[in-house]
Design an enzyme around this catalytic site. Structure first.
Site, PDB file in Angstrom:
ATOM      1  N   ASP A   1      40.599  47.321  46.786  1.00 49.69           N
ATOM      2  CA  ASP A   1      41.278  46.269  46.060  1.00 49.69           C
ATOM      3  C   ASP A   1      42.067  46.970  44.949  1.00 49.69           C
ATOM      4  OD1 ASP A   1      40.343  44.115  43.453  1.00 49.69           O
ATOM      5  OD2 ASP A   1      41.832  43.646  44.992  1.00 49.69           O
TER       6      ASP A   1
ATOM      7  N   ASP B   1      36.244  44.352  43.355  1.00 48.95           N
ATOM      8  CA  ASP B   1      35.493  43.925  42.176  1.00 48.95           C
ATOM      9  C   ASP B   1      35.609  42.456  41.844  1.00 48.95           C
ATOM     10  OD1 ASP B   1      37.427  44.023  39.218  1.00 48.95           O
ATOM     11  OD2 ASP B   1      38.185  43.937  41.270  1.00 48.95           O
TER      12      ASP B   1
END
Lengths: 50, 740
Positions: free
Chosen positions: B457, B636
């Site tokens: 990400d 996250d």
């Protein structure tokens, strides 16, 4: 060899005491935080405020 | 009009620091255990030394009303008990924040308490088995070193009797884990690792008792109890390697519970969030979360979308804008019309994705279990062959044949097999823990060793997740210092970044913050404005994605501050190293294309996707995994949680959202990306040792089985073989430190 009749039960009793002590310390939660116990010895006791 | 003095901003700003957890969430974790007595469980992942224990306990323990405040260092959890007001729970969290920690409340029921109970039960069983093994060994040494003629038959029988008296109750007690598990498997018409163990134990004990009663030469009580002891140790290590499991889906849901204020007809009512229906008019005050996807019909202000998109920069909203469920209102009050009910919202969709993923994960079979499936029938077949062979070809009486068959079962003892895998995994998990990487269990390590693709990400994973001032040298330091002095009075992420970039200088008075716009104040007697460029300058300005601020003081020319989200310091090196190891690296991000493109260019990543919704990320992942790739997902944010659950292996930075940390198979601390390499390398090294251990077990069996077939196994040989194989497997595991 009749001494064995005395010695073997004695060994068992002593071992049993050790086992009982282990189980007590387990129940008391002394194994729950082994890392923390290792670190706490480095802390100084502060005056416990009640 | 919408100006608010600075102090009233403190409440929600600390919420922002907590990652957006509103008061409701903390309150719902506080449990009442008596009249005015409360209990709160917190997890504090960034504890690292004895000083932390002293700081945390010292800060809390001597507060008035605190009964109990103890930090468990191994699990990084704090248990707090107090008498007095419920609000102390939140105050305690504030205290810990000020000390520099980031505590999160958790529900102790959702963690596997069964794990702790199972650990205790195993330790008790190990204690009992150890006691029995030691004492029986006393007698066995005598039996091994002489024979019946020297000792006298009566003495030998006496020793056998005492051994039996110790062994039988201890095996019955300590062996419960295996007997129960075997029984359950058999009832379901399957076999697992525990079936041959249980069969072996029962047969050995039974056969030994038979020998005892018929004044036989050899009894195998010591083998039985030693086998049990080693197996229990292996089982315990396996349990220790596992961190407690939490359902990520449930945690996400808990954020969405609570009440909302609606207007029906002319009156205001408070209803449960889940009862919200489309077309309901909702009054959303500051600090409340939007429960269902809605459209703004009155009011304007700022919202924090981090729950939904992972981006924590406030987004300004006005009449006509759509808000997604999960958004946090951090500006003025808004009136919303609900479009979709909470159950149909995007957040609810994410929960479903996570739940599906978690179910499919349950189907993974660990290496040890896969081997057990081959091992079990093999061992039984061998024993049967021995029995049949000796009866038919050796013309031995059935008792002797059965004896030999039982020794085959004993000697192929699965204790080395039971230790082979967990002993390595426990060491690997412990080593990783010391380096700030928490691994959920041994199976996570197994999967990490097979990875061929890594997906990152962007925000918060590849980047630090905090804005950083760029081109600071283009701005006069004096101006910067003045701006910083003003910026100190706001908790807006850009203001915080500015305050960190310059030492504040200048006396500031009359600060007023306009949510979503900026600050005004008087610095050194001159009026100043700091904030959104359009607001500060009074006219529309092209905005580079919300990462800019303008500053005007007195009559000087306005100054522009630009910020960017900086990459983690070692990100380029880590990505390069991953490629050297032959792994494909990609970025899946929900952020806009130019931002993702620039990050990908900086890291040399060619495959990247931008503006992905959680469902799109899941689909792309599924396509990769269907092609046979083994994917490691590093993310996250909340919107990463479904992918983290569905990926073959997953890793999350501890600074991320709690839900991502729960959904991931492993979590790493700190602001460097190197842990990704560490965990992959450790997993590979551990897997290598596991295969070595399994090879040693196989080798040992290949030697031992012919010996058993030949009827040459005596209790002494069985004991030596068992201990030697278990020890060698354990010692080999310690080579983990050398290999890395």
């Amino acid at each position: 060899m009749s001494i064995l009749l005395f010695v073997i039960p004695l060994a068992l009793v002593l071992g049993g005491i050790g086992l009982a002590a282990f189980i007590w310390s387990l129940r008391d939660g002394q194994y729950d935080d082994l890392e923390g116990a290792a670190r706490r010895i480095l802390l100084e006791d502060e005056n416990e405020k009640s | 009009m919408y100006g608010q003095t600075v102090s009233s901003q403190q409440d929600h700003s600390s919420q922002l620091e907590q990652g957006g957890a509103p008061d409701d969430t903390v309150r719902s974790y506080i449990m009442a255990i008596g009249p005015r007595r409360y209990e709160l469980h917190l997890t504090i992942p960034d504890i690292h030394c004895a000083g932390c224990i002293q700081k945390i306990e010292g800060a809390l323990r001597y507060h008035e009303g605190v009964e109990f405040a103890r930090l468990n260092f191994s699990t990084r959890r704090l248990l707090l008990r107090w008498t007095g007001d419920k609000i102390f729970g939140r105050q305690a969290i504030e205290i810990l924040h000020r000390l520099g920690y980031a505590p999160r409340p958790y529900d102790p029921q959702s963690l596997i308490d069964a794990d702790k109970a199972a650990q205790r039960q195993l330790l008790t069983a190990i204690g009992v088995a150890g006691f029995a093994a030691g004492n029986i060994m006393l007698l066995s040494t005598a039996l091994w070193t002489t024979d019946a003629q020297t000792m006298g038959g009566a003495m030998r029988d006496f020793m056998h009797w005492v051994s039996a008296l110790i062994a039988v109750p201890c095996i019955a007690f300590a062996g419960q884990t295996f007997f129960r598990s075997a029984l359950d498997a058999l009832r379901a018409r399957r076999t697992n690792m525990d079936v041959p163990i249980a069969v072996g134990l029962i047969l050995t004990t039974g056969m030994s008792l038979f020998e005892l009663l018929t004044h036989g030469e050899h009894a195998y009580f010591d083998s039985a109890i030693m086998l049990l002891f080693f197996l229990l140790v292996g089982r315990y290590l396996d349990l220790r390697a596992r961190a407690s499991a939490r359902s990520a889906a449930r945690e996400l849901l808990s954020v969405m519970t609570g009440t909302v204020t609606i207007i029906r007809g002319k009156e205001q009512r408070t209803i449960l969030a889940r009862e919200l229906a489309p077309h309901d008019i909702v009054l959303c005050a500051m600090g409340e979360r939007v429960a269902g996807d809605s459209i703004v019909i009155a009011g304007h202000g700022n919202i924090d979308n981090s729950l939904v998109t992972g981006e924590s920069l406030p987004v300004s909203v006005d009449v006509g804008d759509t808000l997604l469920a999960g958004a946090l209102n951090i500006g003025g009050p808004l009136t919303l019309r609900t479009i979709t009910a909470p159950g149909d919202s995007q957040v609810a969709e994410m929960v479903r994705l996570i739940e599906t993923a978690e179910q499919s994960q349950a189907r993974y079979i660990r290496l040890a279990d896969r081997i057990a499936r081959l091992y079990t029938p093999f061992v039984h077949a061998m024993a049967f062959l021995a029995c049949a062979g000796w009866t038919l070809f050796g013309h031995a009486p059935w008792q002797d044949a059965l004896l030999i068959a039982t020794t085959v079962l004993i000697i192929t003892c699965p204790c080395a097999l039971a230790l082979a895998v967990p002993v390595v995994q426990v060491l690997a998990v412990g080593a990783l823990m010391k380096r700030g990487i928490m691994v959920r269990g041994g199976d996570v390590l197994e999967k990490m060793a097979e990875i061929d693709t890594v997906i990152f990400d962007k925000t918060g994973t590849l980047t630090a997740g905090r804005p950083v001032l760029c081109h600071a040298d283009a701005i006069a330091p004096a101006t910067g210092a003045q701006a910083a002095a003003l910026a100190q009075h706001s908790r807006h992420p850009l203001c915080r970044a500015l305050a960190q970039a310059y030492p504040a200088a200048g006396s500031v008075k009359d600060v007023v913050e306009y949510p979503g716009m900026g600050l005004t104040g008087t610095i050194d007697g001159q009026p100043a404005r700091l904030g959104h460029p359009s607001w500060v300058l009074g006219h529309a300005v092209t905005d580079a994605g919300g990462m800019e601020m303008a500053f005007i003081i007195g009559k000087q020319t306005p100054v522009k501050f630009a910020f960017h989200d900086e990459l983690r310091a070692d990100a380029p090196d880590v990505v390069a190293a991953l490629r050297v190891r032959g792994l494909a690296v990609m970025i899946f991000s929900g952020d806009n294309t130019p931002a993702v493109q620039s990050v990908a260019a900086q890291l040399g990543i060619t495959t990247f996707r931008s503006q992905m919704s959680p469902a799109e990320k899941c689909d792309a992942l599924k396509r990769l995994q269907d092609q046979g790739h083994r994917v490691l997902m590093v993310g996250d944010g909340i919107n990463d949680a479904p992918v983290l659950s569905a990926a073959y292996a997953s890793l999350s930075p501890a600074s991320g959202m709690a839900i991502a940390c729960n959904a991931a198979g492993s979590v790493f601390n700190g602001d460097r990306l190197a842990p990704v390499l560490t965990i992959l390398d450790t997993a590979k090294a551990a897997q290598k040792l596991v295969w070595q251990n399994l090879a040693m077990t196989a080798l040992y069996n290949m030697v031992a089985i012919p010996v058993a077939f030949g009827g040459l196994v005596t209790p002494m040989i069985a004991a030596i073989a068992m201990s030697a194989s278990s020890l060698s497997v354990t010692l080999n595991a310690f080579r983990l430190r050398g290999i890395k």
